[in-house]
Every structure is written in structure tokens, then in C-alpha cells.
Write a protein that holds these residues in place. Structure first.
Motif, PDB file in Angstrom:
ATOM      1  N   LEU A   7       0.828  -1.215   0.000  1.00  0.00           N
ATOM      2  CA  LEU A   7       0.000   0.000   0.000  1.00  0.00           C
ATOM      3  C   LEU A   7       0.856   1.257   0.000  1.00  0.00           C
ATOM      4  CD1 LEU A   7      -2.736  -0.870   2.681  1.00  0.00           C
ATOM      5  CD2 LEU A   7      -2.798  -1.262   0.204  1.00  0.00           C
ATOM      6  N   SER A   8       0.378   2.272  -0.742  1.00  0.00           N
ATOM      7  CA  SER A   8       0.958   3.620  -0.680  1.00  0.00           C
ATOM      8  C   SER A   8       0.289   4.379   0.451  1.00  0.00           C
ATOM      9  CB  SER A   8       0.639   4.392  -1.958  1.00  0.00           C
ATOM     10  OG  SER A   8       1.314   3.895  -3.048  1.00  0.00           O
ATOM     11  N   ALA A   9       0.796   5.565   0.696  1.00  0.00           N
ATOM     12  CA  ALA A   9       0.126   6.477   1.615  1.00  0.00           C
ATOM     13  C   ALA A   9      -1.180   6.945   0.962  1.00  0.00           C
ATOM     14  CB  ALA A   9       1.021   7.672   1.887  1.00  0.00           C
ATOM     15  N   MET A  10      -2.181   7.286   1.773  1.00  0.00           N
ATOM     16  CA  MET A  10      -3.429   7.843   1.221  1.00  0.00           C
ATOM     17  C   MET A  10      -3.068   9.080   0.401  1.00  0.00           C
ATOM     18  SD  MET A  10      -6.001   7.587   4.511  1.00  0.00           S
ATOM     19  CE  MET A  10      -7.509   7.899   3.602  1.00  0.00           C
ATOM     20  N   LYS A  28      12.313   6.871  -3.051  1.00  0.00           N
ATOM     21  CA  LYS A  28      11.996   8.058  -3.866  1.00  0.00           C
ATOM     22  C   LYS A  28      10.506   8.116  -4.190  1.00  0.00           C
ATOM     23  CE  LYS A  28      16.368   9.026  -4.204  1.00  0.00           C
ATOM     24  NZ  LYS A  28      17.253   7.989  -4.698  1.00  0.00           N
ATOM     25  N   ARG A  29      10.045   9.339  -4.505  1.00  0.00           N
ATOM     26  CA  ARG A  29       8.622   9.556  -4.758  1.00  0.00           C
ATOM     27  C   ARG A  29       8.081   8.572  -5.800  1.00  0.00           C
ATOM     28  NH1 ARG A  29       5.997  13.959  -2.853  1.00  0.00           N
ATOM     29  NH2 ARG A  29       4.266  12.520  -3.165  1.00  0.00           N
ATOM     30  N   GLY A  30       6.901   8.087  -5.536  1.00  0.00           N
ATOM     31  CA  GLY A  30       6.293   7.117  -6.446  1.00  0.00           C
ATOM     32  C   GLY A  30       6.888   5.724  -6.273  1.00  0.00           C
ATOM     33  N   GLY A  31       7.694   5.528  -5.222  1.00  0.00           N
ATOM     34  CA  GLY A  31       8.460   4.292  -5.064  1.00  0.00           C
ATOM     35  C   GLY A  31       7.669   3.047  -4.700  1.00  0.00           C
ATOM     36  N   SER A  32       6.380   3.178  -4.459  1.00  0.00           N
ATOM     37  CA  SER A  32       5.620   1.980  -4.078  1.00  0.00           C
ATOM     38  C   SER A  32       5.546   0.942  -5.203  1.00  0.00           C
ATOM     39  CB  SER A  32       4.202   2.351  -3.660  1.00  0.00           C
ATOM     40  OG  SER A  32       4.242   3.104  -2.487  1.00  0.00           O
ATOM     41  N   ASP A  33       5.500   1.407  -6.434  1.00  0.00           N
ATOM     42  CA  ASP A  33       5.530   0.469  -7.564  1.00  0.00           C
ATOM     43  C   ASP A  33       6.840  -0.329  -7.521  1.00  0.00           C
ATOM     44  OD1 ASP A  33       3.219   1.682  -8.401  1.00  0.00           O
ATOM     45  OD2 ASP A  33       4.041   2.540 -10.248  1.00  0.00           O
ATOM     46  N   THR A  43      -1.138  12.537   1.302  1.00  0.00           N
ATOM     47  CA  THR A  43      -0.400  12.453   2.573  1.00  0.00           C
ATOM     48  C   THR A  43       1.090  12.725   2.387  1.00  0.00           C
ATOM     49  OG1 THR A  43      -2.002  10.894   3.485  1.00  0.00           O
ATOM     50  CG2 THR A  43       0.175  10.933   4.497  1.00  0.00           C
ATOM     51  N   THR A  44       1.711  12.032   1.418  1.00  0.00           N
ATOM     52  CA  THR A  44       3.158  12.235   1.251  1.00  0.00           C
ATOM     53  C   THR A  44       3.448  13.696   0.904  1.00  0.00           C
ATOM     54  OG1 THR A  44       3.312   9.946   0.531  1.00  0.00           O
ATOM     55  CG2 THR A  44       5.262  11.293   0.190  1.00  0.00           C
ATOM     56  N   ASN A  45       2.582  14.299   0.085  1.00  0.00           N
ATOM     57  CA  ASN A  45       2.782  15.726  -0.220  1.00  0.00           C
ATOM     58  C   ASN A  45       2.731  16.573   1.045  1.00  0.00           C
ATOM     59  OD1 ASN A  45       3.104  15.261  -2.920  1.00  0.00           O
ATOM     60  ND2 ASN A  45       1.003  15.783  -3.480  1.00  0.00           N
ATOM     61  N   GLY A  81       3.262   8.039   6.241  1.00  0.00           N
ATOM     62  CA  GLY A  81       2.061   7.888   5.410  1.00  0.00           C
ATOM     63  C   GLY A  81       1.765   6.427   5.115  1.00  0.00           C
ATOM     64  N   GLU A  82       2.784   5.712   4.659  1.00  0.00           N
ATOM     65  CA  GLU A  82       2.605   4.298   4.324  1.00  0.00           C
ATOM     66  C   GLU A  82       2.320   3.487   5.595  1.00  0.00           C
ATOM     67  OE1 GLU A  82       4.255   6.242   2.388  1.00  0.00           O
ATOM     68  OE2 GLU A  82       3.659   5.553   0.390  1.00  0.00           O
ATOM     69  N   LEU A  83       2.981   3.869   6.702  1.00  0.00           N
ATOM     70  CA  LEU A  83       2.750   3.134   7.952  1.00  0.00           C
ATOM     71  C   LEU A  83       1.293   3.283   8.398  1.00  0.00           C
ATOM     72  CD1 LEU A  83       6.134   4.021   9.674  1.00  0.00           C
ATOM     73  CD2 LEU A  83       5.373   1.723   9.004  1.00  0.00           C
ATOM     74  N   GLY A 111       4.573   0.230   0.845  1.00  0.00           N
ATOM     75  CA  GLY A 111       5.381   0.588  -0.310  1.00  0.00           C
ATOM     76  C   GLY A 111       6.331   1.698   0.088  1.00  0.00           C
ATOM     77  N   TYR A 112       7.270   2.008  -0.780  1.00  0.00           N
ATOM     78  CA  TYR A 112       8.070   3.244  -0.707  1.00  0.00           C
ATOM     79  C   TYR A 112       9.132   3.246   0.385  1.00  0.00           C
ATOM     80  CZ  TYR A 112       8.497   8.414   0.120  1.00  0.00           C
ATOM     81  OH  TYR A 112       8.904   9.705   0.330  1.00  0.00           O
ATOM     82  N   ILE A 113       8.840   2.742   1.587  1.00  0.00           N
ATOM     83  CA  ILE A 113       9.801   2.936   2.677  1.00  0.00           C
ATOM     84  C   ILE A 113      10.778   1.773   2.782  1.00  0.00           C
ATOM     85  CG2 ILE A 113       8.219   4.429   3.923  1.00  0.00           C
ATOM     86  CD1 ILE A 113       7.678   2.205   5.881  1.00  0.00           C
TER      87      ILE A 113
HETATM   88  N1  ASP Z   1       3.603   7.726  -1.077  1.00  0.00           N
HETATM   89  C1  ASP Z   1       4.739   7.857  -1.928  1.00  0.00           C
HETATM   90  C2  ASP Z   1       4.564   9.020  -2.875  1.00  0.00           C
HETATM   91  O1  ASP Z   1       3.523   9.649  -2.865  1.00  0.00           O
HETATM   92  C3  ASP Z   1       5.057   6.602  -2.665  1.00  0.00           C
HETATM   93  C4  ASP Z   1       4.000   6.156  -3.673  1.00  0.00           C
HETATM   94  O2  ASP Z   1       2.839   6.513  -3.580  1.00  0.00           O
HETATM   95  O3  ASP Z   1       4.340   5.392  -4.570  1.00  0.00           O
HETATM   96  O4  ASP Z   1       5.459   9.326  -3.600  1.00  0.00           O
END
Ligand code: ASP
Ligand code: MG
Length: 437
Positions: free
Chosen positions: A34-37, A194-199, A40-42, A118-120, A180-182
Motif C-alpha cells: 500500500l501507498s500512503a493515502m 523516492k517519490r512514487g516508489g511503491s511500484d 499524505t506524502t505531499n 504515510g505508508e505506515l 510501499g516506498y519505505i
Molecule cells: N507515497 C509515496 C509518494 O507519494 C510513494 C507512492 O505513492 O508510490 O510518492
């Protein structure tokens, strides 16, 4: 076993979390990332920016809003008193932890800790909801197995061995939920991919566990054959080669993070892009598919700067290109496209923060011209050079548009053309018309 990754919008509201819970419980013993809602990360990035600037009230204000949101989410998501109280306590602990960093010694370690929250929180909320629904889910904490090497690359052996052990410890579990991400860095500190790292997390997990499939769930029904914001009647592409997906991800198709492709490709794990709002739609399957003689999709990358270096001295000389490339390396600026002739070379960059210095250095080697506000239009498909007619169709579609440069033959999978920003939409539409209709 499969890996299912859900992005920020897919878990962006209590209703969406409930919906995702319904999707993931359909099959047993998968790993859910899961990513952050969404948002949230922003917000966490914004809080860190305030703290770096020493603006603690600014950080406080942003954090209060975020906290109020999570309190609402807990109330709406959970229905039994006990789980609600437990989740509320967890949220309170998280926000207390973040406030702990509200001081004048804020540094990058504090920032990494804050960004991890966020992810936690998403995984804690999902776990609470699943348990309320009677699903035996467990959290496998990313910070316990996701680790990077000194180079910043994931430590695949460690990740694989540790994750497998954590999973084997839970023979009764129906679902494994992870963040994800962490990750942790080589020194054991909390860090991220890095941003978007959950993929990327999902792809790494799929690779190390040798999963049957990596599913990336978002809000559209797969990778479309053109940008739906500018072109009507785009369609999802049913299958793509990893290389085609990598080109599309890099050149603007926002649906998949470019880094996600590599681990899956190397370990030959198919990646399926699916839509949470239309779970039965086939989506897009990305794998090491055999060439199928078709053009698949078009994507565009904005804000490109083209730099031309023309030199009489390039004629019959060697080492000219080396000096030009070295200039970009010295300024840590990566090059996207290149076209060369006997007397000159044109390169494109998307990061123009060092442009003035680069141009200044390049002037030692020749006459330099810069074209800004350009767009790379990238056509992806089976473009192996023995196939005839494909590149002609792509270039033919732009017959009425000034094309600044063309790059073809660098890989078997793409042709890129550089056009002015004002011609982008016309170019995208004409390509759809010529290639897919
Ligand atoms: N939450 C992180 C972000 O917004 C990671 C992700 O969503 O992939 O960058
Ligand atoms: Mg994302």
C-alpha cells in the motif's frame, strides 16, 4: 503467490479502503503493498520543508490538518469500539512521533522518518479494517526487510531471504500487508525509494519471491495507447513488452513508475496493470513477450530543451562526441535523445537547471543553439528494423508538423520525435489517427 500494489488514490478515502479490502481478500496468501493515502506524502514533504526553514507554526498547521483527516478516516472506516480505539491510539502515536521532530535541529534523518509515516498509517488502517471483517491479515513491516545497499540499489539477497522468513513465520495468515516506498538504508536508518516508489517496492517483492504476477492497481484500466487527456477514443493496450513499458513510463505515461520495470523484467515476473474501479477489466499485461509486429502506444514528455552543437572540427575528427557528452556528465544532467550529423550533434535534456553552465562549456567545442519548450513524442511498439513501413507511418503522421529531430534505431521498441510545445496535441491526435484507427 502474487503481489498486489494499490496507489494513494486507491486507498484515498475510507470507502476506497473498504473497496480495496474486498478486492484483496478474494485470494489467499498474497502480498499487498500500500501507498500512503493520496495527498499524505505531499503534506509530509510540506511539513519537512517548513521544518527545514525553521517555520514550526507552518509545520504545525499542516500537520493539524492531516491529523484531523486521519481521525475522520478512523471514525468512518472502523465500526467496533475496540478496533477504533486501537487505531486511534496508533494514529496518535504517529502524530506524536512527527511532532517530536518539530525543533531547530531538523535534518535529513528526521525528514526520512516523517516521510515514512504515510505508508505506515495506510497499512495500519487496512489491517484494522480487515481484522474487523474477520480476515486473518498480518503486517510484514517494510522496515524489517526492505533494505538498500550503499549504492542505493535494493539488497535483493537480503530482502528475499528476510521477507521469505517473515512470511514463513505466519503459516495461518490469509494476507500479508506491507508498506510501499519505505526502506532502510545501508546504515539501518529509515529511508525511502523516492517519490512514487511503491511500484518499485511491489516489483522488488515480486522479483525476490519469484511471484506468479505483480499487479499494479490504479484508477484507469491499464496503459492507454495515447494520452486520454488530449486524445479522444484512446484504448487500453492489452500487452506490452517490458522494454515498451519502460519507454512509455519514462516518456510520460504516468500509470507506472519507470523504476518498477527493471526487477520484474530481470526476474521474468509479469506485471499486470489493473483498475480498482473496474476490477474485471483485463488491463495491461507487461511481460517478456515475443515481438508481435504491432505499434502499441504513443506518449509525450514535456519541457524538453534541445541543444545543438555545430562544429567544423567535428568533420573526420574523433573524440568530439566524447567531449560533448562529458560536459553533460560534469553537470550531472542526463540526456534523453540524440541526433548526429557529420558536422553537428543535437541532444535533449529535461532538467535545464544547469543549462547556462552547460551552454557556456559547450561553446568551447562549437556553435551552440538552444530550442526550449519542446516535447518528445515517443511511439512505442515492435520497431525492429527489419519490419518495414512502421517508422514511415509514424513520421508520416507528422507530415504537417515541424519536426526538430528524430531518433530511431536506438532500441527495437521506439521512435522518438521532437516537436514544439504548441504542436504537441496535434501530433498526438494525428498519430492516433494514423496508427490506431
Ligand atoms: N507515497 C509515496 C509518494 O507519494 C510513494 C507512492 O505513492 O508510490 O510518492
Ligand atoms: Mg503513486
Amino acid at each position: 503467490m502474487k503481489v498486489l500494489k494499490f496507489g494513494g488514490t486507491s486507498v484515498g478515502t475510507p470507502d476506497r479502503i473498504k473497496h480495496v479490502a474486498g478486492l484483496i481478500r478474494r485470494e489467499s496468501r498474497n502480498v499487498v503493498v500500500l501507498s500512503a493515502m493520496s495527498g499524505t506524502t505531499n503534506s509530509l514533504v510540506e511539513i519537512s520543508e517548513y521544518l527545514y526553514k525553521g517555520n514550526i507554526p507552518g509545520a504545525q498547521e499542516t500537520l493539524n490538518l492531516l491529523e484531523a483527516k486521519y481521525i475522520r478516516v478512523v471514525r468512518e472506516l472502523l465500526s467496533t469500539e475496540a478496533t477504533r480505539a486501537e487505531a486511534m491510539a496508533a494514529i496518535e502515536r504517529t502524530f506524536a512521533l512527527i511532532r517530536y521532530f518539530f525543533n531547530d535541529n531538523f535534518n535529513v534523518d528526521g525528514e526520512k522518518e516523517i516521510l515514512a509515516q504515510g505508508e505506515l498509517m495506510s497499512t495500519a488502517l487496512m489491517l484494522a479494517y480487515l481484522r474487523e471483517q474477520g480476515v486473518k491479515a498480518v503486517i510484514v513491516p517494510a522496515l524489517d526487510y526492505m533494505r538498500t545497499l550503499e549504492s542505493g540499489e535494493p539488497d535483493m539477497n537480503y530482502i528475499g531471504a528476510t521477507l521469505r522468513r517473515l512470511i514463513d513465520l505466519e503459516p495461518e495468515a490469509e494476507l500479508f500487508i506491507t508498506q510501499g516506498y519505505i526502506c532502510r538504508n545501508a546504515h539501518g536508518g529509515v529511508d525511502n525509494l523516492k517519490r512514487g516508489g511503491s511500484d518499485y517496492t511491489a516489483s522488488i517483492i515480486g522479483a525476490v519471491l519469484g511471484c506468479e504476477e505483480i499487479q499494479i492497481w490504479t484508477d484507469i484500466d491499464g496503459m492507454h495507447n495515447n494520452d486520454p487527456r488530449f486524445v479522444e477514443g484512446t484504448r487500453p493496450v492489452s500487452s506490452l513488452h517490458f522494454e515498451e513499458a519502460a519507454e512509455l513510463a519514462y516518456f510520460g505515461a504516468k500509470i507506472l513508475h519507470p523504476s518498477c520495470v527493471l526487477p520484474a523484467k530481470l526476474h521474468n515476473i509479469p506485471v499486470r496493470l489493473l483498475n480498482t474501479l473496474q476490477p474485471e477489466a483485463p488491463g495491461t499485461l507487461i511481460y517478456n513477450m515475443a515481438p508481435d509486429g504491432s505499434l502499441k502506444a504513443v506518449a509525450a514528455k514535456d519541457n524538453i530543451t534541445a541543444i545543438k552543437v555545430k562544429s567544423g572540427r567535428m568533420l573526420l575528427a574523433y573524440g568530439f562526441l566524447h567531449k560533448v557528452f562529458e560536459t553533460f556528465e560534469n553537470h550531472r544532467t542526463s540526456i534523453d535523445m540524440i541526433a548526429t550529423s557529420e558536422v553537428g550533434v543535437t541532444l535533449t535534456i529535461d532538467d535545464d537547471s544547469r543549462l547556462a553552465a552547460i551552454v557556456d562549456d559547450l561553446k568551447r567545442f562549437g556553435t551552440v543553439t538552444v530550442d526550449r519548450d519542446m516535447v518528445i513524442i515517443c511511439v512505442v511498439g515492435d520497431l525492429e528494423w527489419h519490419n518495414t513501413g512502421f517508422e514511415a507511418r509514424a513520421i508520416g503522421a507528422l507530415a504537417d508538423i515541424p519536426v526538430r529531430m528524430i531518433s530511431y534505431g536506438g532500441s527495437n521498441y521506439n521512435i522518438s520525435m521532437l516537436v514544439r510545445k504548441e504542436d504537441k496535441i496535434k501530433a498526438l491526435r494525428s498519430l492516433s489517427e494514423h496508427l490506431f484507427n
